[in-house]
Design a protein around this motif. Structure first.
Motif, short mmCIF file in Angstrom:
data_model
loop_
_atom_site.label_atom_id
_atom_site.label_comp_id
_atom_site.label_asym_id
_atom_site.label_seq_id
_atom_site.Cartn_x
_atom_site.Cartn_y
_atom_site.Cartn_z
N UNK A 413 0.83 -1.22 0.00
CA UNK A 413 0.00 0.00 0.00
C UNK A 413 0.86 1.27 0.00
N UNK A 414 2.18 1.13 0.16
CA UNK A 414 3.06 2.31 0.16
C UNK A 414 3.85 2.34 -1.15
N UNK A 415 3.79 3.46 -1.84
CA UNK A 415 4.48 3.63 -3.12
C UNK A 415 5.98 3.34 -2.96
N UNK A 416 6.51 2.51 -3.82
CA UNK A 416 7.96 2.24 -3.78
C UNK A 416 8.33 1.09 -2.86
N UNK A 417 7.35 0.55 -2.10
CA UNK A 417 7.65 -0.58 -1.20
C UNK A 417 6.92 -1.83 -1.70
N UNK A 418 7.69 -2.88 -1.90
CA UNK A 418 7.18 -4.14 -2.44
C UNK A 418 7.45 -5.23 -1.39
N UNK A 419 6.78 -6.37 -1.50
CA UNK A 419 7.00 -7.43 -0.50
C UNK A 419 6.75 -8.79 -1.14
N UNK A 420 7.30 -9.84 -0.51
CA UNK A 420 7.10 -11.20 -1.02
C UNK A 420 7.58 -12.25 -0.04
N UNK A 421 7.33 -13.50 -0.37
CA UNK A 421 7.75 -14.61 0.49
C UNK A 421 6.70 -14.91 1.56
N UNK A 422 7.15 -15.56 2.63
CA UNK A 422 6.21 -16.00 3.67
C UNK A 422 5.44 -14.85 4.31
N UNK A 423 6.02 -13.65 4.29
CA UNK A 423 5.35 -12.53 4.96
C UNK A 423 4.09 -12.09 4.19
N UNK A 424 3.94 -12.52 2.93
CA UNK A 424 2.67 -12.22 2.24
C UNK A 424 1.79 -13.46 2.13
N UNK A 425 2.38 -14.66 2.20
CA UNK A 425 1.60 -15.88 1.97
C UNK A 425 1.24 -16.64 3.24
N UNK A 426 1.99 -16.40 4.34
CA UNK A 426 1.97 -17.35 5.45
C UNK A 426 2.97 -18.44 5.11
N UNK A 439 8.77 -11.65 -9.25
CA UNK A 439 7.62 -10.81 -9.62
C UNK A 439 7.86 -9.37 -9.14
N UNK A 440 8.30 -9.25 -7.88
CA UNK A 440 8.52 -7.91 -7.33
C UNK A 440 9.65 -7.20 -8.07
N UNK A 441 10.72 -7.93 -8.41
CA UNK A 441 11.85 -7.30 -9.11
C UNK A 441 11.39 -6.73 -10.45
N UNK A 442 10.57 -7.50 -11.15
CA UNK A 442 10.06 -7.03 -12.45
C UNK A 442 9.25 -5.74 -12.24
N UNK A 443 8.40 -5.76 -11.21
CA UNK A 443 7.55 -4.59 -10.95
C UNK A 443 8.41 -3.39 -10.50
N UNK A 444 9.47 -3.67 -9.75
CA UNK A 444 10.36 -2.57 -9.30
C UNK A 444 11.02 -1.92 -10.52
N UNK A 445 11.43 -2.75 -11.48
CA UNK A 445 12.06 -2.19 -12.69
C UNK A 445 11.07 -1.29 -13.42
N UNK A 446 9.85 -1.75 -13.57
CA UNK A 446 8.82 -0.93 -14.25
C UNK A 446 8.60 0.36 -13.47
N UNK A 447 8.49 0.24 -12.16
CA UNK A 447 8.26 1.41 -11.30
C UNK A 447 9.41 2.42 -11.45
#
Ligand SMILES: Cc1cc2nc3c(=O)[nH]c(=O)nc-3n(C[C@H](O)[C@H](O)[C@H](O)COP(=O)(O)OP(=O)(O)OC[C@H]3O[C@@H](n4cnc5c(N)ncnc54)[C@H](O)[C@@H]3O)c2cc1C
Ligand code: SF4
Length: 453
Positions: A413-426, A439-447
């Protein structure tokens, strides 16, 4: 063999002859269903085909460019429910049970190729032209490493912040060494370090400004991959008991220099492990290897409902673990000195299915009894630290403190901050954490490209 030796090394993988023979069994399906079965798009259809036609470096390149943790995944993926589940040779064997077909052992081929690359000194990546953008990655588990490697391959300047002394996350401080050893991890880490990533270990991102301060400090984007390091407990508010461990603490002791302490505590003792998942299986098997007198696995449902993989359940049985199924732990029994002496259990019976589709364990009134035990390990799940949202206070989390992201991009929900792994899935898998990082790296490049435009 001493207990310490039993924990040093994992089993050897395939050699070249075995890998080629296995690749030779591949049916070379045009649509490679195995590739669809891989959550990280490692593309086994392509690397097995390349190996089969003796293009070994091409096969290694396919794995490493798709999955920087290809070695770890080759060892640790539960392939029977991922790529190998989709293998046409397996489906053929279901139609012709009398035949000799079984799924191609994709994980073992993958592991061989990565180890072969290390043995021959084959370098997959060339140094890219440096770019000016700086990205901070919090956490050096599989999701953080994957995100960092994906960005570094394109020349982004990446710094990984890791609170523990060494990188690797659960691969270093959780998974037992006889399943995944340090020597293997170090080689995979070296491939990642060669990409020019900066590691800042013993550096916890913390405090109310934690993640967002990284943006103010000059990082153009941030990836959060802190994983789940708090243990769910039967009695969260109970005072500490001597002999009672969370799975996180017990497994870390095997890995972080406290091996002799835990060996002395477990040797010749009765150990009860609560839980029915893969982590509980690691705990019971390691207790056997630590020379425990008796090891009990205590689970409130039945054998077929256990979340652990079928081969793990069988291995534990064969190792001599006693399964105490349909028993719900309700309390710990202690001596006057607060040392654990037993586990109070109530027998259960299975009632109607819950929302997960599994039948609910119901306590049988008056059936409580005490299992004498010197050590109890609670392996009933890992969760986000209660305080973790405090270092990313503006990032939206759900009622389990898991970070909410856009599934297509990993954007929080914060611009420029991405997340992944167990902290998003359990609690999930290495291969899924790898995919989240990609996935996040690709989105960071686009951003970052948009920011530049
Ligand atoms: C005992 C055990 C066995 C497992 N076995 C398997 C298996 O066989 N196969 C499989 O596929 N999966 C397995 N898993 C699951 C798998 O390990 C996880 O899904 C995976 O490691 C998640 O990766 P991650 O990057 O999200 O987090 P993690 O691996 O948890 O790494 C997170 C990292 O972030 C660091 N960190 C946390 N907070 C901060 C902070 N504030 N500042 C700086 N650093 C921070 C932590 O120290 C850690 O190094 C197992 C899990 C456990 C617990
Ligand atoms: S990464 Fe794991 S799931 Fe994917 S192809 Fe390799 S072994 Fe199979």
């Amino acid at each position: 063999m001493s207990a310490a030796d039993r924990f040093k090394h994992m089993n050897k993988g395939f050699d070249l002859g075995q890998a080629l023979a296995e690749a030779d069994r591949c049916l070379l399906c045009h649509d490679a269903p195995c590739s669809r079965g891989c959550p990280a798009e490692t593309d086994p259809g392509a690397f097995i085909r390349k190996l089969r036609f003796q293009n070994i470096t091409g096969a290694i390149r396919t794995i490493k460019t798709n999955n920087i943790m290809g070695g770890a995944c080759g060892v640790l993926c539960p392939t029977a429910r991922l790529c190998e589940k989709e293998c046409s040779a397996r489906l053929k064997s279901l139609e012709r049970p009398e035949g000799a077909d079984s799924p191609i052992q994709i994980g073992k081929i993958q592991r061989f190729l990565i180890e072969h690359g290390w043995q021959t000194g084959f370098q997959v990546f060339e140094k890219p032209a440096a770019r000016p953008e700086k990205v901070a990655v919090v956490g050096s588990g599989p999701s953080g490493l994957s995100c960092a490697a994906e960005l570094a391959q394109d020349g982004y300047q990446v710094t990984i912040f890791e609170e523990r002394p060494e990188p690797g996350g659960v691969l270093r401080y959780g998974v037992v060494a006889y399943r995944f050893d340090m020597a293997f991890l170090e080689k995979e880490m070296q491939d990642i370090k060669n990409l020019g990533i900066t590691f800042q270990c013993n550096h916890r991102i913390d405090g109310p400004e934690g993640a967002e301060k990284l943006l103010q400090d000059g990082f153009d984007a941030v990836f959060l991959g802190p994983g789940l390091w708090d243990a769910a407990r039967l009695k969260p508010d109970a005072p500490a008991i001597d002999g009672l461990y969370s799975s996180v603490k017990y497994l870390s002791m095997l890995r972080d220099g406290r091996f002799n302490d835990i060996h002395q505590k477990v040797k010749d003792k009765t150990v009860a492990v609560i839980g029915g998942g893969s982590v509980a299986m690691d705990c019971v098997e390691s207790a056997v290897k630590l020379d425990a007198k008796d090891v009990y696995l205590v689970y409130r449902r039945s054998y077929s409902q256990m979340p652990a993989e079928s081969d793990e359940r069988i291995e534990a049985l064969e190792a001599g673990v006693h399964y105490l199924l349909l028993n719900q732990p309700v309390d710990f029994i202690t001596s006057k000195q607060n040392c654990l002496t037993g586990l109070k259990l109530v027998r259960t019976q299975l009632g109607a299915p819950d929302e997960s589709g599994r039948r609910t364990p119901e306590l049988i009134k008056g059936s409580d009894w005490v299992l004498d035990a010197d050590i109890v390990v609670e392996a009933i799940g890992n969760k986000a630290e209660d305080a973790s949202p405090q270092w990313y206070p503006n990032v939206k989390v759900n009622n389990r403190n898991l970070i909410e992201v856009d599934a297509e991009t990993g954007q929080t929900s914060v611009k420029g901050i991405f997340a992944g792994g167990d902290i998003i899935r359990g609690p999930a898998l290495v291969v899924q954490a790898v995919q989240d990082g990609k996935v996040a790296a690709k989105a960071i490049k686009t951003y970052l490209n948009k920011q530049e435009a």
